[in-house]
Write a protein that holds these residues in place. Structure first.
Motif, PDB file in Angstrom:
ATOM      1  N   ARG A 130       0.833  -1.193   0.000  1.00 66.18           N
ATOM      2  CA  ARG A 130       0.000   0.000   0.000  1.00 66.18           C
ATOM      3  C   ARG A 130       0.874   1.252   0.000  1.00 66.18           C
ATOM      4  NH1 ARG A 130      -5.049   1.973  -1.310  1.00 66.18           N
ATOM      5  NH2 ARG A 130      -5.261   3.991  -0.298  1.00 66.18           N
ATOM      6  N   GLY A 131       0.591   2.176  -0.903  1.00 65.00           N
ATOM      7  CA  GLY A 131       1.306   3.434  -0.960  1.00 65.00           C
ATOM      8  C   GLY A 131       0.917   4.353   0.183  1.00 65.00           C
ATOM      9  N   GLY A 132       1.802   5.272   0.548  1.00 67.06           N
ATOM     10  CA  GLY A 132       1.571   6.166   1.666  1.00 67.06           C
ATOM     11  C   GLY A 132       0.693   7.351   1.316  1.00 67.06           C
ATOM     12  N   GLY A 133       0.225   8.026   2.356  1.00 63.93           N
ATOM     13  CA  GLY A 133      -0.541   9.250   2.187  1.00 63.93           C
ATOM     14  C   GLY A 133      -2.003   9.062   1.882  1.00 63.93           C
ATOM     15  N   VAL A 134      -2.477   7.816   1.826  1.00 67.10           N
ATOM     16  CA  VAL A 134      -3.875   7.526   1.512  1.00 67.10           C
ATOM     17  C   VAL A 134      -4.406   6.541   2.549  1.00 67.10           C
ATOM     18  CG1 VAL A 134      -5.501   6.637  -0.192  1.00 67.10           C
ATOM     19  CG2 VAL A 134      -3.455   7.859  -0.957  1.00 67.10           C
ATOM     20  N   GLU A 135      -5.565   6.850   3.101  1.00 66.14           N
ATOM     21  CA  GLU A 135      -6.168   5.974   4.105  1.00 66.14           C
ATOM     22  C   GLU A 135      -6.616   4.666   3.466  1.00 66.14           C
ATOM     23  OE1 GLU A 135      -9.886   6.026   7.337  1.00 66.14           O
ATOM     24  OE2 GLU A 135      -9.302   7.854   6.267  1.00 66.14           O
ATOM     25  N   PHE A 136      -6.398   3.568   4.172  1.00 68.03           N
ATOM     26  CA  PHE A 136      -6.906   2.278   3.702  1.00 68.03           C
ATOM     27  C   PHE A 136      -7.459   1.506   4.883  1.00 68.03           C
ATOM     28  CE2 PHE A 136      -2.465   1.481   4.774  1.00 68.03           C
ATOM     29  CZ  PHE A 136      -2.468   0.238   5.372  1.00 68.03           C
ATOM     30  N   GLU A 137      -8.310   0.531   4.578  1.00 70.61           N
ATOM     31  CA  GLU A 137      -8.944  -0.280   5.616  1.00 70.61           C
ATOM     32  C   GLU A 137      -8.327  -1.662   5.642  1.00 70.61           C
ATOM     33  OE1 GLU A 137     -13.261  -2.263   6.102  1.00 70.61           O
ATOM     34  OE2 GLU A 137     -13.258  -0.081   6.390  1.00 70.61           O
ATOM     35  N   LEU A 138      -8.013  -2.111   6.846  1.00 69.26           N
ATOM     36  CA  LEU A 138      -7.454  -3.435   7.058  1.00 69.26           C
ATOM     37  C   LEU A 138      -8.358  -4.177   8.028  1.00 69.26           C
ATOM     38  CD1 LEU A 138      -4.847  -4.990   6.192  1.00 69.26           C
ATOM     39  CD2 LEU A 138      -3.854  -4.284   8.375  1.00 69.26           C
ATOM     40  N   GLY A 139      -8.749  -5.374   7.669  1.00 74.71           N
ATOM     41  CA  GLY A 139      -9.548  -6.226   8.549  1.00 74.71           C
ATOM     42  C   GLY A 139      -8.706  -7.402   8.999  1.00 74.71           C
ATOM     43  N   THR A 140      -8.591  -7.604  10.302  1.00 76.83           N
ATOM     44  CA  THR A 140      -7.749  -8.685  10.814  1.00 76.83           C
ATOM     45  C   THR A 140      -8.553  -9.573  11.754  1.00 76.83           C
ATOM     46  OG1 THR A 140      -6.953  -7.280  12.631  1.00 76.83           O
ATOM     47  CG2 THR A 140      -5.653  -7.322  10.617  1.00 76.83           C
ATOM     48  N   PRO A 141      -8.278 -10.874  11.761  1.00 79.08           N
ATOM     49  CA  PRO A 141      -9.019 -11.815  12.607  1.00 79.08           C
ATOM     50  C   PRO A 141      -8.444 -11.871  14.019  1.00 79.08           C
ATOM     51  CG  PRO A 141      -7.443 -13.011  11.272  1.00 79.08           C
ATOM     52  CD  PRO A 141      -7.318 -11.560  10.885  1.00 79.08           C
ATOM     53  N   ASP A 142      -9.047 -12.696  14.862  1.00 79.47           N
ATOM     54  CA  ASP A 142      -8.516 -12.939  16.202  1.00 79.47           C
ATOM     55  C   ASP A 142      -7.109 -13.517  16.113  1.00 79.47           C
ATOM     56  OD1 ASP A 142     -10.864 -12.113  17.424  1.00 79.47           O
ATOM     57  OD2 ASP A 142     -11.690 -14.141  17.570  1.00 79.47           O
ATOM     58  N   ASN A 143      -6.294 -13.196  17.131  1.00 76.41           N
ATOM     59  CA  ASN A 143      -4.953 -13.779  17.287  1.00 76.41           C
ATOM     60  C   ASN A 143      -4.129 -13.633  16.006  1.00 76.41           C
ATOM     61  OD1 ASN A 143      -2.948 -15.071  18.797  1.00 76.41           O
ATOM     62  ND2 ASN A 143      -3.520 -17.082  18.015  1.00 76.41           N
ATOM     63  N   PHE A 144      -3.927 -12.397  15.594  1.00 79.22           N
ATOM     64  CA  PHE A 144      -3.302 -12.115  14.301  1.00 79.22           C
ATOM     65  C   PHE A 144      -1.886 -11.572  14.478  1.00 79.22           C
ATOM     66  CE2 PHE A 144      -2.723  -9.361  10.478  1.00 79.22           C
ATOM     67  CZ  PHE A 144      -2.803 -10.361   9.528  1.00 79.22           C
ATOM     68  N   HIS A 145      -0.954 -12.105  13.660  1.00 78.66           N
ATOM     69  CA  HIS A 145       0.421 -11.623  13.592  1.00 78.66           C
ATOM     70  C   HIS A 145       0.683 -11.084  12.191  1.00 78.66           C
ATOM     71  CE1 HIS A 145       0.976 -14.196  17.163  1.00 78.66           C
ATOM     72  NE2 HIS A 145       2.051 -13.480  17.414  1.00 78.66           N
ATOM     73  N   ILE A 146       1.416  -9.977  12.111  1.00 78.64           N
ATOM     74  CA  ILE A 146       1.800  -9.454  10.811  1.00 78.64           C
ATOM     75  C   ILE A 146       3.178  -8.811  10.915  1.00 78.64           C
ATOM     76  CG2 ILE A 146       0.675  -7.207  11.172  1.00 78.64           C
ATOM     77  CD1 ILE A 146      -0.042  -7.308   8.125  1.00 78.64           C
TER      78      ILE A 146
END
Length: 369
Positions: A130-146
């Motif tokens: 994802r490029g910077g300067g722009v809002e984005f939505e991230l959906g993550t499940p329970d017990n998530f590592h990234i």
């Protein structure tokens, strides 16, 4: 309410736009805190605190399921390159924005449940860009590592152009299937780096070591995305379902003080009640009313914790988001976040007086500094 430092050209529109992110200027080219080569660790028992933990990002997290939240972040800067690992215990809806002129590569380290960026699923063998300067939505499940890597967009484009012999055209949002073995090797390398940064040897404080490590990270990243395939296997029906969920949230928050009914929501989204029910169960395994309530509860909590909020009492903040039964509101609030709304407001006052509130200590995998 953001993971942002004063003077970095970032802001949350306030007060009416508190639940949206705003990019104002070019972001940092180096670690704005001067911590190059030092491991920075944050542990949290609060979803708002977790959203603020990463340096130089803007983030707003909505907790979607009840229970005590636990979060962890390990972060290191290498002369303008930001590397981190994050763990979150509960399913979240995140609004995120990295600084302008940069690019973020997100590498899920949890294979049991998939995350998504916008309407696109991030599969077990895929990375998100994802490029910077722009809002984005991230959906993550329970017990998530990234695992995350942020660097100047021009540096990534130049590196991949030289190593691959062709220019890498970066869309604002991309999901690339890179293969599980390549992902495993790169995440292992990043975790080794974080372990070295936290072992107390001080190796990464040396400029020569940081420079060499940057070279190896760029080479490993280029190798991971070499011959990667864009994820184009999304089903249109699923895409439109996620879009409807995102529109529902924005509709509710943009109309603060004007409680939204299911009838109004169906009319706004141009769908029947049954379709609306199916959309939310398909995407979040939750009914629309429960989702909308959790979004409003998260919004109230941000107001109670924010030092610049226009609301001075629990009752004012709750009423602004349409909660009219204060006893029921307090019960719902405590069920979702594990504390009464008055406790959240009290923490705002403590923060104004410079009193830090630390979560219960736990054993971090990379040690403490």
């Amino acid at each position: 309410m953001t993971g942002v430092l004063p003077g970095l050209g970032w802001s949350v529109a306030e007060p009416a736009g508190m639940h949206h992110l705003v990019s104002l200027a070019q972001g940092p080219q180096r670690d704005p805190l001067g911590r190059d080569g030092r491991l920075h660790i944050e542990e949290s028992i609060d979803v708002c605190q977790q959203a603020r933990s990463i340096t130089a990002w803007q983030q707003l997290y909505d907790q979607l399921k009840p229970g005590q939240f636990h979060g962890y972040l390990a972060e290191i800067w290498l002369d303008g390159m930001q590397c981190f690992e994050e763990h979150t215990s509960h399913a979240l809806r995140q609004s995120c924005m990295v600084w302008p002129g940069s690019v973020w590569i997100g590498i899920p380290a949890s294979s049991e449940h998939f995350a998504r960026i916008g309407t696109t699923t991030i599969d077990a063998d895929a990375v998100a860009i994802r490029g910077g300067g722009v809002e984005f939505e991230l959906g993550t499940p329970d017990n998530f590592h990234i695992m995350g890597l942020v660097l100047a967009r021009g540096e990534l484009e130049s590196c991949t152009s030289i190593l691959h012999g062709e220019f890498l055209h970066l869309d604002n949002t991309m999901v690339l299937n890179v293969g599980s073995e390549r992902m495993r090797k790169f995440t292992h390398f990043m975790r080794t780096m974080l372990q070295v940064a936290g072992d107390g040897s001080g190796q990464l404080l040396e400029q020569g070591c940081r420079k060499q490590l940057r070279h190896e990270l760029l080479d490993g990243l280029a190798g991971m995305i070499d011959d990667a395939r864009p994820n184009r296997q999304n089903i249109r029906r699923v895409d439109s379902a996620w879009q409807a969920v995102a529109k529902a949230r924005e509709y509710v928050l943009d109309r603060s003080g004007e409680p939204t009914s299911i009838v109004e929501l169906c009319e706004h989204l141009d769908m029947s009640r049954r379709t609306l029910q199916n959309v939310f169960h398909q995407t979040l395994d939750i009914c629309p009313l429960a989702y909308l309530k959790s979004i409003r509860l998260n919004a109230v909590r941000r107001e109670l914790l924010a030092p610049y909020s226009q609301y001075d009492s629990v009752q004012q903040a709750a009423a602004a988001l349409g909660f009219w039964h204060m006893s029921q509101f307090s019960q719902d609030f405590k069920k979702l976040f594990g504390e009464l709304p008055s406790a959240s407001l009290a923490r705002r006052a403590l923060a104004k007086h410079g009193t830090a509130i630390h979560p219960a200590s736990s054993q971090a995998p990379y040690g403490h500094i």
